[in-house]
Design a protein around this motif. Structure first.
Motif, mmCIF file in Angstrom:
data_model
loop_
_atom_site.group_PDB
_atom_site.id
_atom_site.type_symbol
_atom_site.label_atom_id
_atom_site.label_comp_id
_atom_site.label_asym_id
_atom_site.label_seq_id
_atom_site.Cartn_x
_atom_site.Cartn_y
_atom_site.Cartn_z
ATOM 1 N N ASP A 133 0.942 -1.353 0.061
ATOM 2 C CA ASP A 133 0.114 -0.072 0.065
ATOM 3 C C ASP A 133 1.045 1.261 0.036
ATOM 4 O O ASP A 133 0.503 2.261 -0.431
ATOM 5 N N ASP A 134 1.799 1.205 0.757
ATOM 6 C CA ASP A 134 2.812 2.316 0.936
ATOM 7 C C ASP A 134 3.467 2.646 -0.339
ATOM 8 O O ASP A 134 3.535 3.885 -1.088
ATOM 9 N N GLU A 135 4.348 1.534 -1.029
ATOM 10 C CA GLU A 135 4.641 1.562 -2.469
ATOM 11 C C GLU A 135 3.768 1.992 -3.418
ATOM 12 O O GLU A 135 4.005 3.022 -4.488
ATOM 13 N N ARG A 136 2.689 1.663 -3.531
ATOM 14 C CA ARG A 136 1.497 2.219 -4.419
ATOM 15 C C ARG A 136 1.055 3.589 -4.281
ATOM 16 O O ARG A 136 1.197 4.520 -5.330
ATOM 17 N N ALA A 137 1.042 4.130 -2.936
ATOM 18 C CA ALA A 137 0.924 5.685 -2.834
ATOM 19 C C ALA A 137 2.177 6.351 -3.393
ATOM 20 O O ALA A 137 1.997 7.315 -3.740
ATOM 21 N N HIS A 138 3.480 5.862 -3.008
ATOM 22 C CA HIS A 138 4.381 6.602 -3.596
ATOM 23 C C HIS A 138 4.632 6.575 -5.087
ATOM 24 O O HIS A 138 4.875 7.663 -5.570
ATOM 25 N N LEU A 139 4.175 5.415 -5.717
ATOM 26 C CA LEU A 139 4.252 5.341 -7.163
ATOM 27 C C LEU A 139 3.069 6.553 -7.668
ATOM 28 O O LEU A 139 3.562 7.109 -8.889
ATOM 29 N N PHE A 140 1.852 6.737 -6.927
ATOM 30 C CA PHE A 140 1.017 7.503 -7.669
ATOM 31 C C PHE A 140 1.501 9.062 -7.449
ATOM 32 O O PHE A 140 1.449 9.971 -8.313
ATOM 33 N N ARG A 141 2.128 9.474 -6.214
ATOM 34 C CA ARG A 141 2.570 10.686 -5.999
ATOM 35 C C ARG A 141 3.774 10.784 -7.215
ATOM 36 O O ARG A 141 3.940 12.309 -7.398
ATOM 37 N N VAL A 142 4.735 10.011 -7.426
ATOM 38 C CA VAL A 142 5.818 10.408 -8.143
ATOM 39 C C VAL A 142 5.104 10.424 -9.479
ATOM 40 O O VAL A 142 5.784 11.312 -10.251
ATOM 41 N N ALA A 143 4.153 9.773 -9.879
ATOM 42 C CA ALA A 143 3.619 9.992 -11.122
ATOM 43 C C ALA A 143 2.736 11.170 -11.394
ATOM 44 O O ALA A 143 2.178 11.449 -12.425
ATOM 45 N N GLY A 144 2.663 11.893 -10.193
ATOM 46 C CA GLY A 144 1.922 13.260 -10.544
ATOM 47 C C GLY A 144 0.356 13.136 -10.020
ATOM 48 O O GLY A 144 -0.458 13.799 -10.436
ATOM 49 N N GLN A 145 -0.103 12.017 -9.405
ATOM 50 C CA GLN A 145 -1.469 11.640 -9.417
ATOM 51 C C GLN A 145 -1.662 11.440 -7.699
ATOM 52 O O GLN A 145 -0.683 11.239 -7.028
ATOM 53 N N ALA A 146 -3.126 11.913 -7.488
ATOM 54 C CA ALA A 146 -3.326 11.706 -5.999
ATOM 55 C C ALA A 146 -3.555 10.051 -5.670
ATOM 56 O O ALA A 146 -4.164 9.646 -6.327
#
Length: 275
Positions: free
Chosen positions: A78-91
């Motif tokens: 879950d934490d890695e997925r949240a980081h992926l979204f943030r780095v990709a510019g998505q909430a």
């Protein structure tokens, strides 16, 4: 969006994931650790060219519809997925919205329970994932189960009137509870609004507000290749989420067990899971 960091993350996460952990055959000797780019693209339902551009920092900002299957294919926490979204510019997914993320643990269950049909649904009765035998048993998994039930959509399930009524009350009760937990989930709101418009049965039950109803635990399927088959059906809630695993089993040595074994041989050659 940080294109370079996204590229590094995707390559790093791909390199750490073994074929066995991803539910894939090892495929003999490999020149590099981890999955091949083609394998991740297949698991995520993306083109190899687009994934290559993401991994090389050449792609435009990927949408949540791209990031979600990528996170699933890479078995992100879950934490890695949240980081992926943030780095990709998505909430990242927010409170008030149904979280449809398949955790690595749930994905491992799907990978290992290859001899029984398994479906994964969310709190709004949208199919999220399935193993090959689950798709072979029930057919296409894209349609919302509640919508199909109340609007008479094509289905292999055979339900007597009493069982239909029990399931109707169960579904409405679950959707009412979900709407309270996830008031900002647009997909859930749209489903409820469309069901209220399309189904008088749903609208009447929605006003009645049934709670705590559970449908019968045995389901009968009229399968085009193995015929009619009645199976035990267990709904298992995933701790920490609103995902449910729907698992179909048969008594060992029974006629139904034989039909499931036959379906595992012939059915999964036709129906394969897609993300």
């Amino acid at each position: 969006m940080d294109h370079d960091e996204l590229a590094v993350l995707l390559r790093t996460w791909r390199d750490r994931l073994t074929p066995e952990a991803a539910g894939l055959p090892a495929g003999g000797r490999r020149r590099a650790p981890g999955l091949r780019r083609e394998e991740v693209a297949q698991l995520a339902g993306l083109s190899v060219d687009y994934l290559a551009r993401l991994e090389q920092g050449r792609a435009t900002s990927p949408s949540p519809s791209v990031l979600t299957p990528l996170a699933r294919a890479l078995r992100l926490s879950d934490d890695e997925r949240a980081h992926l979204f943030r780095v990709a510019g998505q909430a990242p997914p927010l409170a008030g919205h149904i979280d449809r993320h398949i955790t690595p643990g749930v994905q491992r269950i799907l990978d290992r329970l290859s001899d029984v049909p398994v479906l994964v649904i969310d709190a709004a009765y949208f199919p999220v994932a399935a193993n090959a035998l689950g798709i072979a048993l029930v057919g296409a998994r894209d349609a919302n189960i509640a919508w199909r039930h109340f609007t008479g959509g094509a289905s292999r399930f055979i339900r007597e009137p009493e069982e239909h009524d029990r399931m109707s009350r169960e579904v409405v009760g679950d959707l009412r509870a979900a709407s309270g937990r996830y008031p900002d989930d647009a997909r859930l709101r749209r489903l409820i609004d469309e069901l209220l418009e399309a189904s008088g049965e749903f609208a009447a039950l929605w006003e009645e507000a049934p709670v705590g109803v559970r449908a019968a635990s045995r389901k009968t399927i009229d399968h085009p290749e193995v015929g009619r088959i009645t199976l035990d059906c267990d709904s298992l809630h995933v701790a920490g989420s609103d995902l449910r695993l729907i698992v179909y089993t048969a008594q060992p040595g029974s006629e139904e067990a034989g039909k499931l074994a036959l379906l595992a041989t012939i059915g999964t050659q036709t129906f394969t899971p897609t993300d």
